[in-house]
Design a protein around this motif. Structure first.
Motif, PDB file in Angstrom:
ATOM      1  N   ALA A 161       0.859  -1.176   0.000  1.00 15.46           N
ATOM      2  CA  ALA A 161       0.000   0.000   0.000  1.00 15.46           C
ATOM      3  C   ALA A 161       0.901   1.233   0.000  1.00 15.46           C
ATOM      4  CB  ALA A 161      -0.895   0.014   1.231  1.00 15.46           C
TER       5      ALA A 161
ATOM      6  N   THR B  80      -4.275   7.561   0.106  1.00 17.89           N
ATOM      7  CA  THR B  80      -3.658   6.248   0.105  1.00 17.89           C
ATOM      8  C   THR B  80      -4.237   5.415  -1.033  1.00 17.89           C
ATOM      9  OG1 THR B  80      -3.076   4.324   1.464  1.00 17.89           O
ATOM     10  CG2 THR B  80      -5.303   5.193   1.722  1.00 17.89           C
ATOM     11  N   ILE B  81      -3.460   4.464  -1.504  1.00 19.39           N
ATOM     12  CA  ILE B  81      -3.895   3.601  -2.581  1.00 19.39           C
ATOM     13  C   ILE B  81      -3.479   2.176  -2.239  1.00 19.39           C
ATOM     14  CG2 ILE B  81      -1.779   4.052  -3.916  1.00 19.39           C
ATOM     15  CD1 ILE B  81      -3.553   3.808  -6.464  1.00 19.39           C
ATOM     16  N   SER B  82      -4.355   1.236  -2.543  1.00 20.11           N
ATOM     17  CA  SER B  82      -4.091  -0.156  -2.218  1.00 20.11           C
ATOM     18  C   SER B  82      -3.044  -0.760  -3.141  1.00 20.11           C
ATOM     19  CB  SER B  82      -5.387  -0.958  -2.299  1.00 20.11           C
ATOM     20  OG  SER B  82      -5.906  -0.917  -3.618  1.00 20.11           O
ATOM     21  N   TRP B  83      -2.622  -1.947  -2.816  1.00 19.65           N
ATOM     22  CA  TRP B  83      -1.529  -2.617  -3.534  1.00 19.65           C
ATOM     23  C   TRP B  83      -1.798  -2.752  -5.021  1.00 19.65           C
ATOM     24  CZ3 TRP B  83      -2.421  -7.350  -5.933  1.00 19.65           C
ATOM     25  CH2 TRP B  83      -3.665  -7.926  -5.649  1.00 19.65           C
ATOM     26  N   ASN B  84      -3.054  -2.939  -5.395  1.00 22.08           N
ATOM     27  CA  ASN B  84      -3.376  -3.151  -6.811  1.00 22.08           C
ATOM     28  C   ASN B  84      -4.032  -1.928  -7.447  1.00 22.08           C
ATOM     29  OD1 ASN B  84      -5.843  -3.211  -5.564  1.00 22.08           O
ATOM     30  ND2 ASN B  84      -6.536  -5.098  -6.526  1.00 22.08           N
TER      31      ASN B  84
ATOM     32  N   GLY C 228      -1.526  -4.437   2.547  1.00 22.70           N
ATOM     33  CA  GLY C 228      -1.851  -4.027   1.195  1.00 22.70           C
ATOM     34  C   GLY C 228      -2.864  -2.906   1.053  1.00 22.70           C
ATOM     35  N   TRP C 229      -3.505  -2.553   2.154  1.00 24.81           N
ATOM     36  CA  TRP C 229      -4.541  -1.529   2.055  1.00 24.81           C
ATOM     37  C   TRP C 229      -4.705  -0.812   3.385  1.00 24.81           C
ATOM     38  CZ3 TRP C 229      -7.009   2.134   0.098  1.00 24.81           C
ATOM     39  CH2 TRP C 229      -8.269   2.538   0.520  1.00 24.81           C
ATOM     40  N   ALA C 230      -4.635   0.531   3.301  1.00 28.15           N
ATOM     41  CA  ALA C 230      -4.923   1.417   4.425  1.00 28.15           C
ATOM     42  C   ALA C 230      -4.313   0.951   5.747  1.00 28.15           C
ATOM     43  CB  ALA C 230      -6.429   1.583   4.576  1.00 28.15           C
TER      44      ALA C 230
ATOM     45  N   ASN D 138      -8.326   0.395  -4.711  1.00 26.38           N
ATOM     46  CA  ASN D 138      -8.953   1.201  -3.663  1.00 26.38           C
ATOM     47  C   ASN D 138      -8.121   2.441  -3.373  1.00 26.38           C
ATOM     48  OD1 ASN D 138     -11.265  -0.547  -2.565  1.00 26.38           O
ATOM     49  ND2 ASN D 138      -9.544  -1.958  -2.572  1.00 26.38           N
ATOM     50  N   THR D 139      -8.801   3.539  -3.201  1.00 31.94           N
ATOM     51  CA  THR D 139      -8.151   4.788  -2.833  1.00 31.94           C
ATOM     52  C   THR D 139      -8.969   5.478  -1.746  1.00 31.94           C
ATOM     53  OG1 THR D 139      -9.299   5.989  -4.588  1.00 31.94           O
ATOM     54  CG2 THR D 139      -7.083   5.170  -5.087  1.00 31.94           C
TER      55      THR D 139
END
Length: 120
Positions: free
Chosen positions: A32, A49-53, A101-103, A56-57
């Motif tokens: 992330a 923030t942006i997720s690994w792929n 990977g996310w937030a 999601n933002t």
């Protein structure tokens, strides 16, 4: 993981800048990425923030509708596109990354920061 933020500069109010955050030393596509900023005399604050792929933002209230974060995992780089800049956006901008990977609640890796100055 080493992070290199770049793309800062001076711009007039209403202008745009694109920040880049290039990563090395880890599989970037699993990380992330977060963007933060710190203005003189103020605490560091979350921007986006942006997720690994990239699926999601999340944005702060001040960044919502003006800033966009996206990433190119093939280039090991994340971006923060900033538009309609205001003088209050003036700050040192940092990118950060984490293996969650996310937030993530905390970011493990930090870049050195790039200065953004917006004049009225």
């Amino acid at each position: 993981v080493q992070l290199q933020a770049s793309g800062g500069g001076s711009v007039q109010a209403g202008g745009s800048l694109r920040l880049s955050c290039e990563a090395s030393g880890h599989t970037f596509s699993s990380l992330a990425v977060g963007w933060f900023r710190q203005a003189p005399g103020k605490e560091r604050e979350f921007v986006a923030t942006i997720s690994w792929n990239g699926g999601n933002t999340l944005y702060s209230g001040s960044a919502q509708d003006r800033f966009t974060t996206f990433r190119d995992n093939g280039q090991n780089t994340a971006y923060l596109q900033m538009s309609s800049l205001k003088p209050e956006d003036t700050a040192v901008y940092y990118c950060a990354a984490d293996r969650a990977g996310w937030a993530p609640s905390k970011y493990e890796y930090w870049g050195q920061g790039t200065q953004v100055t917006v004049s009225s």
